[in-house]
Design a protein around this motif. Structure first.
Motif, mmCIF file in Angstrom:
data_model
loop_
_atom_site.group_PDB
_atom_site.id
_atom_site.type_symbol
_atom_site.label_atom_id
_atom_site.label_comp_id
_atom_site.label_asym_id
_atom_site.label_seq_id
_atom_site.Cartn_x
_atom_site.Cartn_y
_atom_site.Cartn_z
ATOM 1 N N VAL A 16 -39.665 -33.987 -25.112
ATOM 2 C CA VAL A 16 -38.321 -33.431 -25.241
ATOM 3 C C VAL A 16 -38.076 -32.991 -26.682
ATOM 4 N N THR A 17 -38.520 -33.825 -27.585
ATOM 5 C CA THR A 17 -38.332 -33.492 -28.998
ATOM 6 C C THR A 17 -39.027 -32.175 -29.325
ATOM 7 N N ALA A 18 -40.244 -32.052 -28.822
ATOM 8 C CA ALA A 18 -40.987 -30.828 -29.101
ATOM 9 C C ALA A 18 -40.251 -29.611 -28.573
ATOM 10 N N GLU A 19 -39.698 -29.760 -27.357
ATOM 11 C CA GLU A 19 -38.983 -28.625 -26.771
ATOM 12 C C GLU A 19 -37.713 -28.323 -27.544
ATOM 13 N N LEU A 20 -37.026 -29.398 -27.916
ATOM 14 C CA LEU A 20 -35.793 -29.243 -28.678
ATOM 15 C C LEU A 20 -36.089 -28.521 -29.998
ATOM 16 N N GLN A 21 -37.162 -28.950 -30.595
ATOM 17 C CA GLN A 21 -37.563 -28.356 -31.867
ATOM 18 C C GLN A 21 -37.815 -26.861 -31.690
ATOM 19 N N GLU A 22 -38.520 -26.531 -30.627
ATOM 20 C CA GLU A 22 -38.804 -25.137 -30.353
ATOM 21 C C GLU A 22 -37.511 -24.351 -30.143
ATOM 22 N N GLY A 23 -36.602 -24.985 -29.372
ATOM 23 C CA GLY A 23 -35.334 -24.319 -29.065
ATOM 24 C C GLY A 23 -34.532 -24.045 -30.325
ATOM 25 N N VAL A 24 -34.461 -25.043 -31.169
ATOM 26 C CA VAL A 24 -33.679 -24.868 -32.395
ATOM 27 C C VAL A 24 -34.325 -23.830 -33.287
ATOM 28 N N MET A 25 -35.654 -23.872 -33.297
ATOM 29 C CA MET A 25 -36.365 -22.865 -34.082
ATOM 30 C C MET A 25 -35.992 -21.469 -33.604
ATOM 31 N N ALA A 26 -35.908 -21.334 -32.282
ATOM 32 C CA ALA A 26 -35.611 -20.017 -31.711
ATOM 33 C C ALA A 26 -34.268 -19.505 -32.201
ATOM 34 N N THR A 27 -33.317 -20.420 -32.388
ATOM 35 C CA THR A 27 -32.005 -19.963 -32.836
ATOM 36 C C THR A 27 -32.063 -19.457 -34.268
ATOM 37 N N ARG A 28 -33.061 -19.916 -34.979
ATOM 38 C CA ARG A 28 -33.166 -19.473 -36.371
ATOM 39 C C ARG A 28 -33.923 -18.165 -36.510
ATOM 40 N N MET A 29 -34.492 -17.716 -35.396
ATOM 41 C CA MET A 29 -35.290 -16.511 -35.478
ATOM 42 C C MET A 29 -34.398 -15.278 -35.591
ATOM 43 N N GLN A 30 -34.794 -14.393 -36.430
ATOM 44 C CA GLN A 30 -34.045 -13.159 -36.589
ATOM 45 C C GLN A 30 -35.014 -11.998 -36.657
ATOM 46 N N PRO A 31 -34.608 -10.842 -36.162
ATOM 47 C CA PRO A 31 -35.499 -9.699 -36.276
ATOM 48 C C PRO A 31 -35.678 -9.312 -37.739
ATOM 49 N N ILE A 32 -36.882 -8.922 -38.063
ATOM 50 C CA ILE A 32 -37.184 -8.609 -39.458
ATOM 51 C C ILE A 32 -36.390 -7.394 -39.923
ATOM 52 N N GLY A 33 -35.933 -6.610 -38.946
ATOM 53 C CA GLY A 33 -35.103 -5.447 -39.259
ATOM 54 C C GLY A 33 -33.916 -5.806 -40.150
ATOM 55 N N ASN A 34 -33.450 -7.054 -40.034
ATOM 56 C CA ASN A 34 -32.330 -7.473 -40.879
ATOM 57 C C ASN A 34 -32.697 -7.425 -42.357
ATOM 58 N N ALA A 35 -33.965 -7.710 -42.634
ATOM 59 C CA ALA A 35 -34.389 -7.684 -44.031
ATOM 60 C C ALA A 35 -34.608 -6.253 -44.493
ATOM 61 N N TRP A 36 -34.728 -5.361 -43.530
ATOM 62 C CA TRP A 36 -35.019 -3.974 -43.877
ATOM 63 C C TRP A 36 -33.770 -3.120 -43.992
ATOM 64 N N GLN A 37 -32.652 -3.710 -43.571
ATOM 65 C CA GLN A 37 -31.444 -2.929 -43.426
ATOM 66 C C GLN A 37 -31.068 -2.135 -44.668
ATOM 67 N N LYS A 38 -31.278 -2.745 -45.818
ATOM 68 C CA LYS A 38 -30.819 -2.086 -47.033
ATOM 69 C C LYS A 38 -31.824 -1.046 -47.538
ATOM 70 N N LEU A 39 -33.015 -1.054 -46.969
ATOM 71 C CA LEU A 39 -34.070 -0.206 -47.518
ATOM 72 C C LEU A 39 -33.826 1.296 -47.394
ATOM 73 N N PRO A 40 -33.322 1.784 -46.235
ATOM 74 C CA PRO A 40 -33.118 3.229 -46.152
ATOM 75 C C PRO A 40 -32.238 3.738 -47.282
ATOM 76 N N ARG A 41 -31.210 2.992 -47.581
ATOM 77 C CA ARG A 41 -30.306 3.393 -48.647
ATOM 78 C C ARG A 41 -31.030 3.394 -49.985
ATOM 79 N N ILE A 42 -31.801 2.343 -50.224
ATOM 80 C CA ILE A 42 -32.525 2.243 -51.486
ATOM 81 C C ILE A 42 -33.491 3.408 -51.632
ATOM 82 N N VAL A 43 -34.199 3.697 -50.544
ATOM 83 C CA VAL A 43 -35.165 4.789 -50.590
ATOM 84 C C VAL A 43 -34.457 6.119 -50.827
#
Lengths: 163, 927
Positions: free
Chosen positions: B289-316
Motif C-alpha cells: 500500500v505504501t508503495a502504491e501511495l508513494q506512486e500516487g503522490v508522486m503522480a500528483t507532483r508530475m507536471q508537463p515539461i512544457g511548463n518549464a518551456w513556457q517562457k522560452l518563446p518570448r525569450i527567443v
C-alpha cells in the motif's frame, strides 16, 4: 528543561537592553550564546562521520527526525579533544538549517546587561577573535559571546553554486 | 490577503504566461484571428477582474493594452513595434502583480501614465492606418464595442456576490470560448460569422464545451464570479475533472509519504531480524500500500515539461530582435511529465542553454545564406522518456562548435597544454565548454558570455543527479543532451560498508556486484600496483571506497585492496565504468534523500544524506563525484609511482615530519657533508681516465653530452687513478657532476640546521648520525657548472615583479628553497610560521602568492590556508602547499582547505611550474 522555562521569560524582559545567554563551557572557557538562538540541548549520539568535510565537522546525526550537522567546538577553537566524559551539544538554527555545536557542558542561563559587554581584546588569538562577538565581565570570570553567524558563516567556503 | 485576491493573482499569472506565448505566435501570423481572439479574451478578463477587485493601476494598463489589441481585431496592421509595446505592458502588469503578492494585497503606488499614453498613441496610429481599410472591420466592431461598453460601470462586489452584468458577461465569454473550439476543430469556419449569432440561444450547449476548452487550451479563463461558473457547470451535468491544490499541500503530502516509507523500512528491518513473525503478512500488505501511495503522490507532483518551456518563446523572440537573427523555436514533447521539483531546477539551465544556442550556436543570417542554409535559424527543444530518465535535447542548426577556437581558448586559459590538446578527440575538446570560466564568444554580449556559463549549467544539472552531454557537427549544428532522473525524492540505494562506516550508493549507477575471492573466477590482478578486475574480457580499474573518501585507516593505502577477498560494486557513470571495492554489502533500501546542510554541500562525493531504518544517518554517495575522483585518483597514483621510481635509491620513503633522507659524503675534508638525497639524480663512478680537460675545466662524457665537474672546495682535484665517485644533479637535460672523495651513507634523519653558515656553498651544520655535518647548498654549485642554470626558462619577465611569501618552520627548507625561488626570479619573503605570515599580511604587506609548508607546529598549513580563505582580503591570493607527504588524501585535504596546488617538498621544478601556473592562470583570468 530549565532552558525552556527561561525561554518563556525572555518575552517579558525583551523590552530592556538585557540579553539572556545560555552559557556553555568549552575547554574550561565560559562562552555565552544568545538564548534566542538556542533551540535545544542534547547529547550527541551515533554521529555519522562525513568524510572529506572540514575537520571541525564532527558529522551528522538524527535529532528527532531532522538531520543535524554537528560541529565540534573544541576542534573549531583548536583545542585538544575532550579526554573523558560525555560531550553535550546545543542545537541552533542558521539560515533555516539545523546545526549542533558540540561542547563540553551546558551551564545556566544568565541575564546580562549590555553595559558589561566589551569588544574583543586586541591580543585575542585570531582564531578565537574570528568567532567571538565580544566579552562579558562576570564576577570572577569572563564570558566570551559566541557569534553564531560568524562562527558558521566563516565555515561556508564559498556560496553554493546552486544558490 | 483574501482568497479571492490570491486566486486572482495565480490565475492572472497563468493567463499572462499564455498571453506571452500567444503574442509571439500572433506576431508571426498576424492574420490568425483565433490567436488574437484568445489574447484579447485573456487581457479582457484580466481587465474586468481588476476593476472588480478595485485595482485601478492594473486596470488602467490592461485597458489601454486591450484597446490597442481591439484595433488589431478591427483590422489594423500588426507591427512589431506594437507587439513589443503590448509585451512591455504585460511585463508591467506582471511586476505589479508581483508586488501585489508581496504587499499582501495592496496595489503598489506608481505611475503608468507614460506607458498608457504610449499605448494610446499606438492605438491612434493604428486607427489612422486602418482608416483606409475600415470597411472590412464592420462585422467585428460591434461585439468589441459592446464588450468595452459593459466594462465601465464596475463596482466592487463582496466575494460571492454576482451582478447581473457579470452573469451576462460570463455567458457571452463562454460563447467566445466555444467559437474558439469550433474554429479549431472546423478550421474553415469563419469566426466573423459566428460572432454575429445571438448569444443566449447558445448557452446550454456552450457550457459543457467550455469546460473542455479550459483544460485543452491550458488557458483557464475562470471568471471572478467563480461560483457562477461552477453552478453553471454542474447545471450542465458535467462535473469539474480537476481541482486546484496548493503546492504546499502537495509538498506536505510528499513529506508525509516519505516519512511513511521510512517507517515502513524501519518495520521491515525489525521483521527481518525475526525469522517467522506474525507481522510478516500484514507488513507485506502495508508495504504494498505504501508503495502504491508513494506512486500516487508522486503522480500528483508530475507536471508537463512544457511548463518549464513556457517562457522560452518570448525569450527567443526578444533575443531574435536583439541579435538581429531570425530564430524559430520548435518544441517537441512538451507534454512529457516530470517531478515539479526537478522541473524547477532545470528551468534556469534550460533557459541559459537556449540563450546560448541563440547567441553562440546560430550564425547571423548573412553567414547562413552564404553556407547555403535558410536564413531563419531553428532551435529545437525535445523531451522524451528513456528508462527511468527524461532526456531533454536542446538542438540548434547553427555552425556547430568551432573546435579550433575552443582549443585556442583552452590553451590560453591554461586548462590544458597545447600538446595535450592536440592529442584529444573532438569530443574531449567539446567537454571543455563545461569547464569553469569558459566562454567562446569573442565578444561579451548582453545575452551571454558573462563568464558564468555552461559550467553553472552543468553544476545545476549534476546537482539533481543528471548528466549533460554535447554533440556537435561542424556546419550542421550542435545539440546538448540532458539526462535527468524523473524524481529526486525517493531513490533506491545499495548500502555498503567501507572503513567501518556505511554509505548508500544509488542503484541507478550500479551495474553489478562482484564477489572476489582468491579461488573464485574473479580475481583482483595488479598491473604495477594498480588493481584491476578482469570481467568478461574487460579490465576494470579498481579503487577502494575508503581510499576515495580519504578515510582509510591502515598504514599503507595501497594495501586497502589486498585480501583478494571483498566486494566490488561495478558502477557506470556516463561512459566511465569502474569498480569500487567495499568491505561489505548489506541490502538495498528505498531512501528519501534529504539535502545536506549548506556547509557540507561543497563535498562533491555526496549527493545528500538520509535517516535509515535503524535511525542512524547515512551519507549518500554521488556517482558523478566518485567518477571524477576516480579519474583524478588514477592520475595521482601514476604520479606517485613515478616518484617511487625516482626514490628507488632511497632506503625508505620520506615520511613523517621533516625527517628526510640525506646522502652523506666526504669531500676535501674529513668531516662529513650531506645533501638531501632527493635532490641527487644519480650516483656515478667514472674511470679517472675518462675525465677530460677542456676550456680550463674538467668534463666527462656522460650520456652523449659533456658534463662539467664541480668541486666542493675551490682548488680540489680529482683522484689521479682508479675511479672517481660523484653526485650527478640533472635538471631539464643538463647535468652537473659534484666530485666527492667518498660516498659514506644514506640516512634518514630529522634535519635541523643548528649552526648557520657564512661560507658560500654551505647552508650550515646539523647533527646527522650523532655527528656534526655540513649541509651543502646546491644552489651555490649549480651555477658553477652552467652560469645560466637558474636563468633559463624559469626566468621570465613577469615573474620578476611577483612577490612570494614563503612560510616554513624548518630553516633548512627556507634556506634551500629561497635561493631556488629567487633564482626563478621571484621576490621572496620568508616567514618562520603562519602567525608571522598573518602578522605581515595584517600589516598590509602585499604578496602575489604564498607558498606554505603543511607540517608546522601550532598552526598547520591547512589551518593557515583556511584562515586565509576566510578573510575576504586574502581570499584571492593563490596559496601553494608544500609537503613531504603527498598522498591523494592529503591532496584532497589541501584542496578543501583552499590550496591552489599541492607540491612535494623536493619537487623543485614542480614548485616553479606550480607558481608559474598560478600566475599564468591569474593573468589569463584577468585578460
Amino acid at each position: 528543561m530549565n532552558v525552556l522555562e527561561h525561554k518563556i521569560d525572555v518575552d517579558h524582559n525583551a523590552a530592556s537592553d538585557m540579553i539572556q545567554y545560555v552559557t556553555v563551557v568549552i575547554g574550561g572557557q565560559l562562552f555565552g550564546l544568545p538564548i534566542s538562538q538556542v533551540h535545544d540541548v542534547f547529547v550527541p549520539e551515533s554521529v555519522t562521520r562525513v568524510p572529506m568535510s572540514a575537520p571541525e565537522v564532527q558529522g551528522v546525526l538524527n535529532l528527532r527526525g531532522r538531520i543535524v550537522t554537528a560541529i565540534n567546538m573544541r576542534r573549531r577553537l583548536h583545542l585538544p579533544p575532550l579526554e573523558e566524559g560525555q560531550m553535550m551539544a546545543v542545537g541552533i538554527e542558521y539560515k533555516h538549517e539545523s546545526y549542533g555545536l558540540v561542547i563540553d557542558t551546558v551551564g545556566e542561563v544568565l541575564t546580562l546587561s549590555s553595559s558589561s559587554e566589551e569588544p574583543n581584546p586586541s591580543n585575542l588569538d585570531r582564531r578565537w577573535a574570528e568567532i567571538s562577538g565580544g566579552v562579558h565581565r562576570l564576577e570572577g570570570k569572563l564570558m566570551v559571546i559566541l557569534d553564531v553567524d560568524r562562527l558558521l558563516g566563516s565555515m561556508f567556503t564559498e556560496p553554493s553554486v546552486a544558490a | 490577503m483574501d482568497d479571492l485576491l490570491r486566486e486572482f493573482i495565480t490565475e492572472t499569472n497563468e493567463s499572462l504566461d499564455v498571453v506571452d506565448v500567444e503574442l509571439v505566435k500572433f506576431e508571426q501570423e498576424p492574420n490568425n484571428a483565433t490567436i488574437l481572439d484568445n489574447i484579447f479574451r485573456l487581457v479582457h478578463t484580466i481587465k474586468g477582474t481588476c476593476g472588480f477587485l478595485g485595482l485601478p493601476r492594473l486596470e488602467g494598463i490592461a485597458h489601454a493594452a486591450e484597446t490597442l489589441m481591439g484595433k488589431f481585431r478591427d483590422g489594423a496592421p500588426v507591427t512589431q513595434e506594437a507587439v513589443s509595446l503590448i509585451l512591455i505592458s504585460i511585463d508591467q502588469i506582471k511586476d505589479i502583480l508581483g508586488e501585489l503578492e508581496a504587499g499582501e494585497g495592496d496595489e503598489p503606488a506608481g505611475d503608468d501614465s507614460e506607458l498608457i499614453s504610449k499605448l494610446e498613441a499606438m492605438s491612434a496610429k493604428a486607427d489612422a492606418a486602418m482608416a483606409g481599410e475600415g470597411a472590412e472591420a464592420d462585422a467585428e466592431v460591434a461585439p468589441a464595442e459592446a464588450d468595452v461598453a459593459e466594462q465601465e460601470p464596475e463596482r466592487a462586489l463582496r466575494p460571492g456576490e454576482v451582478s447581473l452584468d457579470e452573469l451576462e458577461r460570463a455567458f457571452r465569454e463562454t460563447e467566445i470560448e466555444v467559437e474558439t473550439v469550433e474554429a479549431e476543430v472546423v478550421e474553415t469556419q469563419e469566426i466573423t460569422a459566428e460572432a454575429d449569432k445571438p448569444a443566449p440561444a447558445e448557452e446550454p450547449a456552450a457550457a459543457p464545451a467550455a469546460a473542455d476548452v479550459k483544460s485543452a487550451a491550458k488557458a483557464p479563463v475562470k471568471k471572478p464570479d467563480g461560483e457562477t461558473g461552477e453552478k453553471k457547470s454542474s447545471g450542465g451535468g458535467v462535473s469539474n475533472k480537476s481541482i486546484r491544490v496548493a503546492v504546499d499541500t502537495l509538498e506536505h503530502l510528499m513529506t508525509m509519504v516519505s516519512e511513511l516509507v521510512l517507517t515502513r523500512n524501519q518495520l521491515l528491518e525489525i521483521v527481518r531480524r525475526h525469522e517467522d513473525s506474525e507481522f510478516k503478512v500484514p507488513l507485506q500488505r502495508l508495504s504494498n500500500v505504501t508503495a502504491e501511495l508513494q506512486e500516487g503522490v508522486m503522480a500528483t507532483r508530475m507536471q508537463p515539461i512544457g511548463n518549464a518551456w513556457q517562457k522560452l518563446p518570448r525569450i527567443v523572440r526578444d533575443l531574435s530582435q536583439e541579435l538581429e537573427k531570425p530564430i524559430e523555436l520548435e518544441m517537441i514533447g512538451a507534454d512529457t511529465e516530470l517531478d515539479r521539483q526537478v522541473l524547477e531546477m532545470i528551468k534556469d539551465p534550460l533557459t541559459h542553454m537556449v540563450r546560448n544556442s541563440a547567441d553562440h550556436g546560430l550564425e547571423g543570417p548573412e553567414t547562413r545564406r552564404a553556407a547555403g542554409k535558410v536564413e531563419k535559424g531553428t532551435i529545437t527543444l525535445a523531451a522524451y522518456h528513456e528508462g527511468g530518465h527524461i532526456i531533454i535535447e536542446v538542438r540548434d542548426d547553427g555552425a556547430g562548435i568551432n573546435v579550433e577556437r575552443v582549443k585556442a581558448k583552452v590553451v590560453e586559459r591554461g586548462l590544458a597544454t597545447e600538446a595535450d590538446v592536440d592529442k584529444m578527440t573532438d569530443a574531449q575538446i567539446h567537454k571543455f565548454i563545461f569547464a569553469a570560466g569558459f566562454s567562446t564568444a569573442a565578444q561579451v554580449t548582453s545575452v551571454s558570455g558573462r563568464g558564468v556559463g555552461m559550467d553553472v549549467v552543468r553544476n545545476n544539472i549534476e546537482l539533481i543527479g543528471g548528466t549533460v552531454d554535447l554533440r556537435s557537427t561542424p556546419g550542421k549544428g550542435s545539440s546538448f543532451i540532458i539526462k535527468i532522473p524523473l524524481t529526486l525524492a525517493i531513490v533506491s540505494t545499495l548500502i555498503v560498508e567501507a572503513a567501518g562506516d556505511r554509505f548508500a550508493i544509488p542503484q541507478l549507477s550500479v551495474v553489478e556486484l562482484v564477489r572476489v575471492q582468491t579461488n573464485s573466477e574473479h580475481r583482483i590482478e595488479r598491473i604495477k600496483n594498480t588493481p584491476v578486475l578482469r570481467l568478461r574480457n574487460k579490465l576494470l580499474p579498481l579503487v577502494h571506497l575508503s581510499q576515495l573518501l580519504g578515510i582509510y585507516e591502515g598504514e599503507h593505502e595501497e594495501e586497502a585492496i589486498n585480501s583478494d577477498n571483498g566486494f566490488i560494486v561495478v558502477m557506470q557513470v556516463g561512459s566511465q565504468t569502474f569498480g569500487v571495492v567495499v568491505d561489505g554489502v548489506f541490502h538495498t533500501e528505498e531512501i528519501v534523500v534529504k539535502p545536506m546542510s549548506t556547509m557540507l554541500r561543497n563535498l562533491g562525493m555526496f549527493s545528500g544524506n538520509t535517516i535509515l531504518g535503524d535511525g542512524s544517518v547515512i551519507m549518500i554517495i554521488d556517482p558523478n563525484g566518485i567518477a571524477s575522483a576516480m579519474a583524478s585518483h588514477a592520475s595521482s597514483s601514476v604520479a606517485e609511482s613515478e616518484e617511487d621510481e625516482q626514490e628507488g635509491l632511497q632506503s625508505k620513503a620520506t615520511s613523517g615530519q621533516s625527517s628526510i633522507s640525506l646522502l652523506l659524503f666526504r669531500a676535501g675534508a674529513p668531516e662529513p657533508k650531506a645533501v638531501p638525497l632527493s635532490l641527487v639524480t644519480r650516483l656515478e663512478e667514472f674511470e679517472v681516465s675518462k675525465i677530460e680537460r677542456s676550456n680550463g675545466r674538467d668534463l666527462v662524457q656522460y650520456r652523449g653530452a659533456l658534463m662539467p665537474l664541480v668541486y666542493v672546495n675551490e682548488g680540489d682535484r680529482h683522484k689521479t687513478e682508479g675511479t672517481q665517485p660523484m653526485l650527478v644533479f640533472s635538471d631539464a637535460g643538463r647535468s652537473m657532476g659534484l666530485v666527492v672523495d667518498e660516498i659514506v651513507d644514506i640516512v634518514e634523519d630529522r634535519m635541523n640546521i643548528e649552526v648557520g653558515s657564512e661560507r658560500p656553498g654551505v647552508l650550515g651544520s646539523a647533527i646527522v648520525k650523532e655527528r656534526a655535518t655540513e649541509i651543502i647548498d646546491l644552489g651555490f654549485y649549480l651555477p658553477q657548472a652552467f652560469e645560466d642554470w637558474f636563468m633559463r626558462k624559469e626566468m621570465d619577465i613577469a615573474s620578476l615583479t611577483k612577490k612570494v611569501l614563503f612560510v616554513d618552520d624548518s630553516s633548512f627548507f627556507r634556506n634551500m628553497l629561497t635561493p631556488v625561488l629567487k633564482a626563478a626570479g621571484y621576490d621572496v619573503t620568508t616567514c618562520t610560521g603562519p602567525q608571522q605570515a598573518l602578522d605581515l599580511l595584517e600589516d598590509g604587506e602585499k604578496f602575489h602568492a604564498i607558498v606554505s609548508d603543511i607540517e608546522m607546529p601550532e598552526i598547520n598549513g591547512f589551518e593557515f590556508c583556511e584562515s586565509l580563505r576566510r578573510d575576504p582580503r586574502f581570499r584571492q591570493i593563490p596559496v601553494l602547499a608544500l609537503s613531504s607527504m603527498v598522498t591523494p588524501a592529503s591532496i584532497e585535504r589541501g584542496r578543501q582547505a583552499g590550496f591552489d596546488d599541492y607540491v612535494a617538498k623536493f619537487d623543485r621544478p614542480g614548485l616553479i611550474a606550480a607558481l608559474k601556473d598560478v600566475f599564468s592562470g591569474e593573468m589569463g583570468a584577468a585578460a
